[in-house]
Design an enzyme around this catalytic site. Structure first.
Site, mmCIF file in Angstrom:
data_model
loop_
_atom_site.group_PDB
_atom_site.id
_atom_site.type_symbol
_atom_site.label_atom_id
_atom_site.label_comp_id
_atom_site.label_asym_id
_atom_site.label_seq_id
_atom_site.Cartn_x
_atom_site.Cartn_y
_atom_site.Cartn_z
ATOM 1 N N GLU A 1 -4.562 7.988 2.778
ATOM 2 C CA GLU A 1 -3.859 6.940 2.046
ATOM 3 C C GLU A 1 -4.736 5.711 1.807
ATOM 4 O O GLU A 1 -5.623 5.401 2.599
ATOM 5 C CB GLU A 1 -2.626 6.500 2.843
ATOM 6 N N ASP B 1 6.547 8.866 8.871
ATOM 7 C CA ASP B 1 5.803 7.971 7.980
ATOM 8 C C ASP B 1 5.251 8.669 6.740
ATOM 9 O O ASP B 1 4.314 8.185 6.107
ATOM 10 C CB ASP B 1 4.658 7.290 8.731
#
Length: 334
Positions: free
Chosen positions: A56, A227
């Site tokens: 990410e 998450d």
């Protein structure tokens, strides 16, 4: 010149400032940035999902600084003796676009995540919290406990992990703290009698670490393990009976516990910090901080660390950006 901050630099800084003092200052720094919510250009992180994990980028900026973090999440890494999460961060000057600092962010991510959990608990947990628990005693666990013990007078910490060695590591690292450590044989035992429960597991799938039958009035839940899409920790029935607070709703809807339900969301964390909405209003409230990690927390710790590094002259300045008498003559360098 760009200041480069290594793992050794972070260790040196912690030694200089003191661990407890670092946590308390960091929690205030995160709270300060959440209080400035409207000053930021915000977006959900950019995630690339692969078979064995996720990679990410997490950007954000205000009118002074731009930050981003590169971070991965590979739950199977521990079998190869590698970290589940590894990260790097950058802080840049908005006026020029020049990078000011490149930093390790693996340690700093653990610090900022735990500081944010503690901040949420400040508004959502009972004020007289004495007993806390954690399910999952991996790399994040000690940070979570130490951050919460900075804000609350903790007397007892209950804990469980399916990995015996992880619990032994947890016990060793916290053996000199003032609170009592109570090892549990299963997850539901951890919840019994505590004021705050933190779920911090890493498996990339939907699991039920907790179910509604274990939840009692007054409990605050910090859920930090869910998450990314398809990864949750809680029975969705819990979500229907709790006051839910998230960091940034557009991201949380994709990655958080709330991805599995249409339960009503009470607030984003900034609304509690600024007083737009109240946090806990009764000792019997059941509250949930559905935390997935948001870029404002990286911004807060990178800015905080940058200021500390300059003040304490820690880190190494490196010529990562050319300095030219004639800025149009880049080719002249070669």
């Amino acid at each position: 010149m760009v200041r480069v901050i290594t793992v050794s630099d972070i260790k040196k800084l912690i030694s200089t400032v003191g661990l407890k003092n670092f946590f308390s200052q960091l929690i205030l720094a995160v709270e300060k940035e959440y209080a400035r919510w409207e000053c930021f250009q915000k977006s959900a992180r950019h995630a690339v999902h692969v078979d064995n994990g996720v990679i990410e980028l997490m950007p954000i900026c205000d009118d002074e600084f731009y930050t981003f973090k590169f971070v991965n999440g590979h739950p199977n890494n521990t079998s190869a003796n590698k970290l589940t999460v590894a990260a790097l961060g950058l802080l840049a000057d908005i006026k020029t676009g020049y990078p000011l600092m490149i930093s390790e962010m693996t340690l700093l991510t653990a610090f900022r995540t735990s500081a944010t959990s503690a901040l949420a608990a400040k508004y959502l947990a009972r004020k007289n919290t004495k007993k806390i628990g954690i399910i999952g005693t991996g790399a994040q666990s000690e940070f979570q406990i130490m951050a919460q013990s900075t804000l609350f007078d903790i007397e007892t910490v209950k804990y469980f992990d399916i990995d015996l060695h992880a619990m032994e590591k947890f016990e060793h690292n916290l053996k000199n703290e003032k609170f009592k450590l109570v090892r549990c044989d299963q997850a539901k035992q951890v919840v019994d009698g505590v004021d705050i429960i933190t779920t911090a597991t890493a498996t990339k799938k939907q699991t039920h670490i907790l179910d509604m039958s274990s939840i009692k009035p007054g409990l605050h839940i910090n859920s930090i393990g869910g998450d990314c899409p398809g990864k949750t920790e809680l029975d969705k029935n819990i979500l229907q009976h709790t006051k839910i607070v998230v960091e940034y709703l557009p991201q949380s809807k994709i990655e958080g516990e709330i991805q599995q339900t249409d339960a009503k969301i009470y607030a984003e964390l900034w609304e509690l910090v600024t007083g737009v909405k109240k946090g806990r209003t009764s000792d019997s409230d059941i509250t949930l901080f559905d935390s997935v990690g948001f870029a404002i927390e990286d911004f807060a710790i990178l800015k905080f660390v940058y200021q500390l590094m300059v003040k304490n002259n820690v880190g190494t300045e490196m010529d990562l950006i050319p300095e030219l008498a004639n800025p149009k003559n880049l080719f002249g360098l070669v």
